[in-house]
Every structure is written in structure tokens, then in C-alpha cells.
Design a protein around this motif. Sequence first.
Motif, PDB file in Angstrom:
ATOM      1  N   ASP A  18       0.827  -1.208   0.000  1.00 53.42           N
ATOM      2  CA  ASP A  18       0.000   0.000   0.000  1.00 53.42           C
ATOM      3  C   ASP A  18       0.858   1.252   0.000  1.00 53.42           C
ATOM      4  N   GLU A  19       1.934   1.232   0.801  1.00 50.92           N
ATOM      5  CA  GLU A  19       2.779   2.426   0.915  1.00 50.92           C
ATOM      6  C   GLU A  19       3.376   2.807  -0.434  1.00 50.92           C
ATOM      7  N   ILE A  20       3.928   1.812  -1.116  1.00 51.98           N
ATOM      8  CA  ILE A  20       4.563   2.098  -2.409  1.00 51.98           C
ATOM      9  C   ILE A  20       3.532   2.628  -3.403  1.00 51.98           C
ATOM     10  N   LEU A  21       2.382   1.950  -3.479  1.00 50.95           N
ATOM     11  CA  LEU A  21       1.390   2.367  -4.462  1.00 50.95           C
ATOM     12  C   LEU A  21       0.803   3.738  -4.125  1.00 50.95           C
ATOM     13  N   ASP A  22       0.594   3.999  -2.825  1.00 53.19           N
ATOM     14  CA  ASP A  22       0.092   5.320  -2.434  1.00 53.19           C
ATOM     15  C   ASP A  22       1.086   6.405  -2.847  1.00 53.19           C
ATOM     16  N   GLN A  23       2.368   6.098  -2.646  1.00 55.60           N
ATOM     17  CA  GLN A  23       3.402   7.062  -2.999  1.00 55.60           C
ATOM     18  C   GLN A  23       3.375   7.349  -4.509  1.00 55.60           C
ATOM     19  N   ILE A  24       3.205   6.291  -5.278  1.00 52.17           N
ATOM     20  CA  ILE A  24       3.175   6.466  -6.733  1.00 52.17           C
ATOM     21  C   ILE A  24       1.939   7.263  -7.141  1.00 52.17           C
ATOM     22  N   ALA A  25       0.803   6.948  -6.520  1.00 53.29           N
ATOM     23  CA  ALA A  25      -0.426   7.672  -6.836  1.00 53.29           C
ATOM     24  C   ALA A  25      -0.267   9.147  -6.478  1.00 53.29           C
ATOM     25  N   PHE A  26       0.421   9.406  -5.351  1.00 49.08           N
ATOM     26  CA  PHE A  26       0.654  10.777  -4.916  1.00 49.08           C
ATOM     27  C   PHE A  26       1.506  11.516  -5.951  1.00 49.08           C
ATOM     28  N   LEU A  27       2.589  10.857  -6.378  1.00 49.77           N
ATOM     29  CA  LEU A  27       3.461  11.438  -7.403  1.00 49.77           C
ATOM     30  C   LEU A  27       2.681  11.776  -8.656  1.00 49.77           C
ATOM     31  N   HIS A  28       1.823  10.855  -9.037  1.00 48.49           N
ATOM     32  CA  HIS A  28       1.034  11.056 -10.244  1.00 48.49           C
ATOM     33  C   HIS A  28       0.116  12.270 -10.108  1.00 48.49           C
ATOM     34  N   ARG A  29      -0.471  12.404  -8.924  1.00 48.08           N
ATOM     35  CA  ARG A  29      -1.356  13.553  -8.690  1.00 48.08           C
ATOM     36  C   ARG A  29      -0.577  14.860  -8.700  1.00 48.08           C
ATOM     37  N   GLU A  30       0.591  14.851  -8.067  1.00 47.49           N
ATOM     38  CA  GLU A  30       1.348  16.089  -7.881  1.00 47.49           C
ATOM     39  C   GLU A  30       2.050  16.564  -9.144  1.00 47.49           C
ATOM     40  N   SER A  31       2.470  15.611  -9.969  1.00 51.45           N
ATOM     41  CA  SER A  31       3.163  16.016 -11.190  1.00 51.45           C
ATOM     42  C   SER A  31       2.270  15.658 -12.375  1.00 51.45           C
ATOM     43  N   ASP A  32       2.773  15.911 -13.544  1.00 57.32           N
ATOM     44  CA  ASP A  32       1.968  15.594 -14.718  1.00 57.32           C
ATOM     45  C   ASP A  32       2.503  14.330 -15.377  1.00 57.32           C
ATOM     46  N   MET A  33       3.050  13.449 -14.522  1.00 56.13           N
ATOM     47  CA  MET A  33       3.713  12.274 -15.046  1.00 56.13           C
ATOM     48  C   MET A  33       2.694  11.240 -15.539  1.00 56.13           C
ATOM     49  N   THR A  34       3.020  10.591 -16.648  1.00 50.86           N
ATOM     50  CA  THR A  34       2.240   9.439 -17.081  1.00 50.86           C
ATOM     51  C   THR A  34       2.745   8.245 -16.268  1.00 50.86           C
ATOM     52  N   VAL A  35       1.845   7.444 -15.700  1.00 49.48           N
ATOM     53  CA  VAL A  35       2.289   6.263 -14.960  1.00 49.48           C
ATOM     54  C   VAL A  35       1.675   5.029 -15.600  1.00 49.48           C
ATOM     55  N   ILE A  36       2.533   4.071 -15.900  1.00 54.63           N
ATOM     56  CA  ILE A  36       2.054   2.809 -16.457  1.00 54.63           C
ATOM     57  C   ILE A  36       2.429   1.708 -15.476  1.00 54.63           C
ATOM     58  N   LEU A  37       1.415   1.066 -14.911  1.00 49.72           N
ATOM     59  CA  LEU A  37       1.635   0.119 -13.822  1.00 49.72           C
ATOM     60  C   LEU A  37       1.271  -1.290 -14.275  1.00 49.72           C
ATOM     61  N   VAL A  38       2.252  -2.196 -14.206  1.00 48.11           N
ATOM     62  CA  VAL A  38       1.970  -3.592 -14.492  1.00 48.11           C
ATOM     63  C   VAL A  38       1.756  -4.287 -13.160  1.00 48.11           C
ATOM     64  N   SER A  39       0.669  -5.007 -13.015  1.00 46.53           N
ATOM     65  CA  SER A  39       0.427  -5.659 -11.730  1.00 46.53           C
ATOM     66  C   SER A  39      -0.388  -6.923 -11.904  1.00 46.53           C
ATOM     67  N   HIS A  40      -0.191  -7.835 -10.941  1.00 48.27           N
ATOM     68  CA  HIS A  40      -1.000  -9.054 -10.926  1.00 48.27           C
ATOM     69  C   HIS A  40      -2.185  -8.899 -10.000  1.00 48.27           C
ATOM     70  N   SER A  41      -2.158  -7.833  -9.191  1.00 43.41           N
ATOM     71  CA  SER A  41      -3.216  -7.673  -8.211  1.00 43.41           C
ATOM     72  C   SER A  41      -4.339  -6.833  -8.791  1.00 43.41           C
ATOM     73  N   MET A  42      -5.464  -7.472  -9.027  1.00 43.25           N
ATOM     74  CA  MET A  42      -6.599  -6.768  -9.620  1.00 43.25           C
ATOM     75  C   MET A  42      -7.136  -5.707  -8.671  1.00 43.25           C
ATOM     76  N   GLU A  43      -7.029  -5.985  -7.366  1.00 39.25           N
ATOM     77  CA  GLU A  43      -7.497  -5.012  -6.380  1.00 39.25           C
ATOM     78  C   GLU A  43      -6.695  -3.714  -6.502  1.00 39.25           C
ATOM     79  N   ASP A  44      -5.364  -3.857  -6.632  1.00 35.89           N
ATOM     80  CA  ASP A  44      -4.511  -2.671  -6.763  1.00 35.89           C
ATOM     81  C   ASP A  44      -4.835  -1.917  -8.043  1.00 35.89           C
ATOM     82  N   ILE A  45      -4.959  -2.675  -9.123  1.00 37.28           N
ATOM     83  CA  ILE A  45      -5.253  -2.052 -10.405  1.00 37.28           C
ATOM     84  C   ILE A  45      -6.570  -1.288 -10.321  1.00 37.28           C
ATOM     85  N   ALA A  46      -7.590  -1.929  -9.750  1.00 35.58           N
ATOM     86  CA  ALA A  46      -8.908  -1.298  -9.657  1.00 35.58           C
ATOM     87  C   ALA A  46      -8.835  -0.019  -8.829  1.00 35.58           C
TER      88      ALA A  46
END
Lengths: 286, 281, 274
Positions: free
Chosen positions: A180-208
Motif C-alpha cells: 500500500d505504501e509504495i502504491l500510495d506514494q506512486i499515486a501521490f506522485l502522479h497527482r502532484e506532477s503531470d507524469m504518465t504512470v504505467i503500472l503492471v500488476s498481478h493484483s486486480m485489487e490494486d489495479i482497480a
Amino acid sequence: MSIRLEHVGYVYSEGTAYQKQALKDVSLEIPQGQFVGVIGHTGSGKSTLIQHLNGLIKATEGAIYYNDKNIYEKDYPLKELRNQVGLVFQYPEHQLFEADVLTDVCFGPRNQGFSPKECEKRAREALEMVGLKEKYYAQSPFELSGGQKRRAAIAGVLAMHPKVLVLDEPTAGLDPKGRDEILDQIAFLHRESDMTVILVSHSMEDIARYVERIIVMNQGEVLFDDTPKEVFSHYKELESVGLAAPQAVYIMHELKERGLPVFTDATLIEEAAYEIMAALKKEKEE
Amino acid sequence: MEMIKADKLIFEYEKRDEEGNVISTSRAVDEVDLDIKPGDFIAILGHNGSGKSTLAKHMNAILVPTDGSMWVDGKDTSREEHIWDIRQSAGMVFQNPDNQIIAAVVEEDVGFGPENLGVPTEEIWERVEESLRSVGMISYRHHSPNKLSGGQKQRVAIAGVLAMRPKCIVLDEPTAMLDPNGRKEVLKSVAELRQKENITVILITHYMEEVVDADHVIVMDHGHIVMQGTPREIFSQVEELKRYRLDVPQVTLLADELRKRGLDVPAGILKKEELVNALCR
Amino acid sequence: MIRDITIGQYYPAASKIHMLDPRVKIICTLLYLISLFTFKNLAGYVFAAVFLAVCVRLAKVPFKYIMRGLKPIIVLLLITVLFNLFLTPGGEILFTFWRFKVTEQGLRTAVYMTIRLIFLITGASLMTLTTTPNALTDGLEKMLNPLNRIKVPVHEISMIMSIALRFIPILLEETDKIMKAQTARGADLESGNIIQKAKAMVPILVPLFVSAFRRANDLAMAMEARCYRGGAGRTKMKPLIYNRRDYIAYAVMAVYMIAAFSAGRYLPFHVWIF
């Protein structure tokens, strides 16, 4: 920086016994600033796909455009592209090599040709972004805990100030809180900057939970490319290609089958709870 | 007699400087007591660095306690003469599928343990065949492990342990490096083993969904056992688990969320069916 | 690509050659290699070629697969050919090329040498393709067992070899991955002089060593957990016992040796200068 893939195909070890079509006629467009999830079972071509995005693998067919420039043109600056598209591999902590964390994070900016002072500035910023405390900067990366190593490695890519950040299963092997910590941090970065984020994951819950768009890969082809709700409504097709929908989706469908009048489009636990409460209320009123 | 018993087990890692002097010690396992009966399915949960893997390594005498004691099948693990009996009766499967397969052919790898035990050739073949069959990997017996998927490799590793005819199998985060399908495969194999062979299973993991069928769940934090009980008891304490950097299965989370909104659903719901039944009375 | 290397790889198939005792294959391969160096005329090579072709056929390894094993040695072959072609004196001068003279002897040596090398590599890779690395080390272990008496740790050496063979593909893949990861971080692995290039290898070698040590550590633990304690008291799942087919193989090999030797030396079979 918009990305456009046109009819991209890739064939492995062409002309040998191992020949394999890893990508087949992939066409996509990703505008700047989107948060995209890529899912697919092992061997579906998703890793091959993301390695195309910064030119590590060259497509055997089709073309890739960044800001409408074809990266396979003769004088396209591939090195420049790699500075703009940061790729975080699976288990990125396995590429740490310097004697201390800060120097390791400086590796990227140093390769970009920045002055030592600028490198350090960028490295410190990046480490702060991933939430690694200053007391670790001088430590050997090999002495950090699993989650901290992972952060340091991600910082190593962020320090290059990419416009597009591609992460291949950044939470593999971490405990629930670490995930959760890592993904929250990435989501925060995405919100704060105009970065495109492409996330590969096996966890459907995380993706959703995090992405606004899902690309589903199967046998080297794009099977679905839509919003999470839309994609997960095809949960039966997803299962037939070895994937699944978030648990919430199954619960909602089952409830509906059993006669509870819920909308089945909830993919998150909170949404599901909200839907169920609403449905129960409605049922009581009737 | 207990299959595994620990009494005030303490383990300390020592950090040494270049001359070999101890500069610091850190306690990875702190006064842990365990009583595991034959045939039990025990799950140990805990975040990275909580001491769960260190504890697991004591069950196979790879580590021996700094203080306190550990008995496996009635044998004290700190006694040198018992070490091989202990390792035979408590087999261990590790996290990284690549780093525990020794041979270059599946069947030879499964035979590795029995070879070390000095089992006669003919019996090795019987055991290899039987073990590969029970994890559903018999058709891959002549394959190279490098060409298998992660889940298949872990099943080979399980077969390798089974071929030693253990009474107990300790799985140290066997699914941490696998994708969801691999994870399912491995868990299915483990579940089948329990049904057919009545073998004691100790599963260490941080995937909450994997432990709902356990008889008993142990939660570790900072080397201590901080919670224990049935899955239902453990997972009804959502907030406490989160404090230990853990989680609960999605269904349990949803039930908890509904309860918070004032709905009367029982605590500790573990499976989809239970929740659906509770809601559609 | 690194993954294309086939030397030392095992090709699973159910063939007569696969079933032979590894000792038979090791000894016969050695004998075959020796035979190649006794030939004085073309007849011997023709004979050796037929023999090799029959073995490949029996082994059920696709011809293409073996050919691929030859790819990495093409450079070596070319160098051998050029050296022999231009630098061997003796015999009639066939033609001159700038300052080099190609003599009859030179052409002959070059051609023979090439054939020998190709047969040698093909023969050796046929052995590795049809024998699992473990069987190979088992064979060596058993053959070298007498050395135990002079305190050579034969079992340990063979265990180290078989583990090394198992981990080569894994480490190659890992190298590939680390190289890609560092390239993505802007590492430049290609340009620059030798010192710069060597420096550029640090970000690859350090993680690779760290990973290799971690793997070694894990593996040692896994082996101990499965009761490994050296060679003493161990039984074998596949003990090496000679079967009827192994004796037949030895007999066939003996016939080949005699026939090839006599043909290669005494059979008056010449084509042009060969």
C-alpha cells in the motif's frame, strides 16, 4: 509527451527453434498524464510491451511515436528517450550496486550528464519522493530492508525526472502495508506532477484502486483497453484467459443472482459497501 | 507428542566487524512458545522482517536457538546427533523457486533428498514417482526445471520434500514470487497433501487469502507472537492486523466495512459464500 | 542473444544414444576425437562423417539444432582456414593472392583442419546434447573415482560442476536483465575506450555477484535442508551400471576405430589433391 503505438509486432529469436510472436499488431495511444494499468498472465506479452516503450526492445513490425515522432527513425535520440521514459523493472533492488544509497540514486542523473551538485540535488528529491528517510542515505543499499531497497531503486529512476514512469510489478514480494505504501506514494506522485504512470500488476485489487484505464494483454494482443469498471464487467472473459476480477466484482454478481438489487459495477470494497447499503435500504422501503 | 514444540525460543543475529568481534546483536525471535500437533495446518503471518522466516528455519535445524529450545518430533534441534533425523521429518520449501532446485532434470531433483538419506535405488524411483504424482507434475519428470513456470517449480520443490517422507512440511513464503495462477497451483497441491497424507503443514505467508483454511493462525511482529487463534478469530480484528502491517481478505474487509455502516453481519467472515448468505437471509 | 548458445545444453529425447551410460559416451567421444587426428586421406573423413551422421540420426536431435551449436565457432573456423591456407609451405603453388601463396599442402591442411574442427565440435556437442549435465558429472565422478585414494575430492568437484551447469542459464538471463535495467538508467555500455568500457561494467558486475552469492547461499541452505552432507552414505537414483547396449556401443566403437584407422591411412582413396 503522448505515446502512440501503431501496429507494433515483435518476434523473438526469429528463425530459430525458439521463435515466438511476443507481440501482435498492438495499437495504443496514451496521452500525457494518464495512470494506466497493464494486466495479463505471465507470458502474455506485457513485459515485452513495456520494454518497447523506452526502446530497450525494437519492434520487428510497426512504429512507436512519442509526440508524433517515430522513435525508429534513423536519427531519433534513443538515449534522450530513455531519460524521459523511466522503467522500473521487477525486483528493481537487484540492480543496486553503489556503496551508499545516495550515490546509487545519483547514477541515473550522472549518466544524463548533470553536475555532481545537481545529481545530488535530484537524488535527494527523489529519495524524499519515495519516502525514504535521510538517515538511510549514507547506508549501504544492501543493508536496507526489502521495502526500503525497493524505494531506493525506484528513486534511482525518479531522479532522472522521467515524464513517463513505467513500473513492472513494483510491489512483488512486499508485505501488505509495504504494498500500500509504495502504491500510495506512486499515486501521490502522479497527482502532484503531470507524469504518465504505467503500472503492471498481478493484483486486480490494486489495479482497480489506482488506475483510470486498463490494458489487458493476452497472447501478445490487446484483449481489452478501457476503464476499470468496463474491463472488469467482462470478468468471465478475463477468467478464460487466466485472469480474474477484483473480489468485490464477484461478490456483487453473486448478490445480484441471489436477488439483492445491487449494481454490479463496484470494483472497490468501499464502492461495494456503498452499493450494498443502498440496495438494502431500497429493499426495505419496498 | 507435539510435532513441533518451542519453549521460550530466542534467536539473535550477530553483526561482526572485520576482526570478527561482535559489534551488535539483534533479536529476530523473542521468547516464542509453540505447540503444533501432528496433522495440524498452521499459518504464520507477519510483515517482512517480523521474524517469521527465522522462526521457520528453526523447524528444520538450519538455525538453532540462541536461548530456549525447539523440539521437532520430540527431538531437540540443538543436539548435533539429531540434525539429520529432524531435517528428514520436517521438510522445508523456500521462497525462491530457482534457488532450491539442484538438479537439471525434474525427476533427478526430486530424487536428491532420498539419495542423501541413503535410500536404495529402487525405492528412490518409487518415491520420486509417487511424489511427482501427488503434486501433479509426473508428466514433467524428464523436463528441465528452467523451462517450468514458477508455480510448477515450487510444486517440484514440494515433491522433492515429499520424497523424503517427512511428517511435517514447512513452507517459507512459497508463493511470494509467483503470479496468481502459480499461487493457486501451489496452494492446491498443499491442500491435497493435507487431505491425502495427513501431513502437518506450516505455511508462512503474507497473503491473507491463503490462510483462511488453516486450523490455527499465528501472527508475528518484532520477533514476538502477537496474536493467535482460528482464522475467524484473527480476521475479526481488522484494525489490530493493520497495526502489524497486515491486511485481511477482501471479503472480510467488505464485511467489516458494512458493519461499520451499521449493518448486522457477523465478525470474521472469511469466504464469499458466508457474506452472501448473511446478506441474503 | 545470449540465450542462443547451445554448447553444453541438453536436448531431451528418447533415443538409443540418450539411454547409453554416460561413461560410454565420454569414452567414445574421446576415442572419436582421437580418430580424427589419425587420418591421412579423404577416406577416413568420409568414414568419420558417415559414423557421425548415423550417431546424430540415432540421437534424434534435429540437425538444425546441432548446426546452431557451430555458429559461435565460425570465427575460429575462419581464422584456422586463413592461417592454414596462406601460411603452410610445401607442395605445388596453386595460386597467388597479393603477397600470399596458396600451396597444395596449405589447401589440404586448411580443408582437413576445418572438417576436423567441425566434426570435433559436433561430436562433443552430441555428447552434451544427449547426456544430462548430472549424468555427465556422474560419469566423470565414477571414472575419476580412483583419484579419491590420492585425496582428490571427486564427489565435491562433480557436485560443483553439476550445480554450475544448472545455474549458467539462470545467471545468463539475470545478466541480460541487469544490463537492461542499467541501460534504462542511462548506462552506456557500448561507447568509450577500454577503460571506460571496463568502468561501465561495474554497475552490471556488482549486482550480478551479489545475486550469485545470494543464490549460492539459498542453494546451500536448500541442500542442507534436504539432508545433503557430502558424498558419504549417499545412494544414487541412477547408479551407473553397464547394460548390454553399453557393451554393444563399445564393440561398435572398437570396430569403428579399427576400420577408420585403417581406411584413413591405407585406403587409396583420393580426389584431386585430397
